[in-house]
Motif scaffolding. Structure first.
Motif: not given
Length: 202
Positions: A20-33
């Motif tokens: 949750s501490a990640l920026p929203a865009e980076r978090r979405r990329e991580l989950l998509a990957d």
């Protein structure tokens, strides 16, 4: 006890919560990957259970910590979790392009096989493959099981086989057996590195 009907969704939710501490865009990329990796793995290895796929990915807290460390190393003046090097620059662990260790594990042996008369070619081949194995082990692109398999098949097994071939007096006489052994080793290296490239994390 209530059992989840969708372990993948629970796993991704846990990663999202831990990161949750990640920026929203980076978090979405991580989950998509992660979702893409799970989908590809299940398609390529249908007999593997979803639990085994998630276990190979690792604990959600570890994945989140790695992503946070990488995000920290990319921000100005903020060191990654690995600390700093002797010059005070941030350590960017796992930032080497995944092609680098794979090429280092394969091309040096090809060079040594094609040019065996070049002084030190065998030693340099072994040295570069060891460095490639180190880069593979420190990369975040592969799971621990994938790294272990890759090192065994591209570094340990060929090195042991070459040592037995040269020093145990077990090698057949003539150039043809040596060429066949080199071809078999190259096929093993190429096949393993191709597999590592296919299963890498984005």
């Amino acid at each position: 006890m209530k059992t989840s009907a969708d372990p993948v969704r629970d796993y991704l939710s846990a990663v999202e919560r831990e990161s949750s501490a990640l920026p929203a865009e980076r978090r979405r990329e991580l989950l998509a990957d992660l979702a893409e990796h799970i989908e590809v793995t299940r398609a390529e290895r249908p007999r593997v259970t979803i639990g085994e796929v998630l276990a190979e990915l690792g604990d959600p807290r570890t994945i989140a910590a790695t992503a946070l460390a990488e995000a920290g190393s990319e921000s100005a003046g903020v060191p990654a979790a690995g600390g700093t090097d002797t010059a005070g620059a941030p350590v960017r662990r796992g930032k080497v392009h995944p092609l680098v260790p794979l090429l280092m594990l394969t091309l040096p042996f090809l060079f040594a096989a094609l040019f065996p008369s070049v002084p030190g070619s065998s030693f340099c081949s072994t040295l570069f493959r060891v460095l490639g194995a180190v880069l593979l082990c420190t990369s975040v692109r592969w799971t621990r099981i994938q790294k272990t398999t890759g090192v065994l098949l591209t570094a340990v097994l060929p090195t042991v086989a070459i040592g037995v071939w040269k020093w145990a007096l077990a090698a057949p006489v003539g150039d043809t057996p040596a060429h066949l052994a080199d071809a078999a080793t190259l096929a093993l290296l190429a096949g393993t590195t191709a597999w590592l490239w296919r299963v890498r994390r984005a």
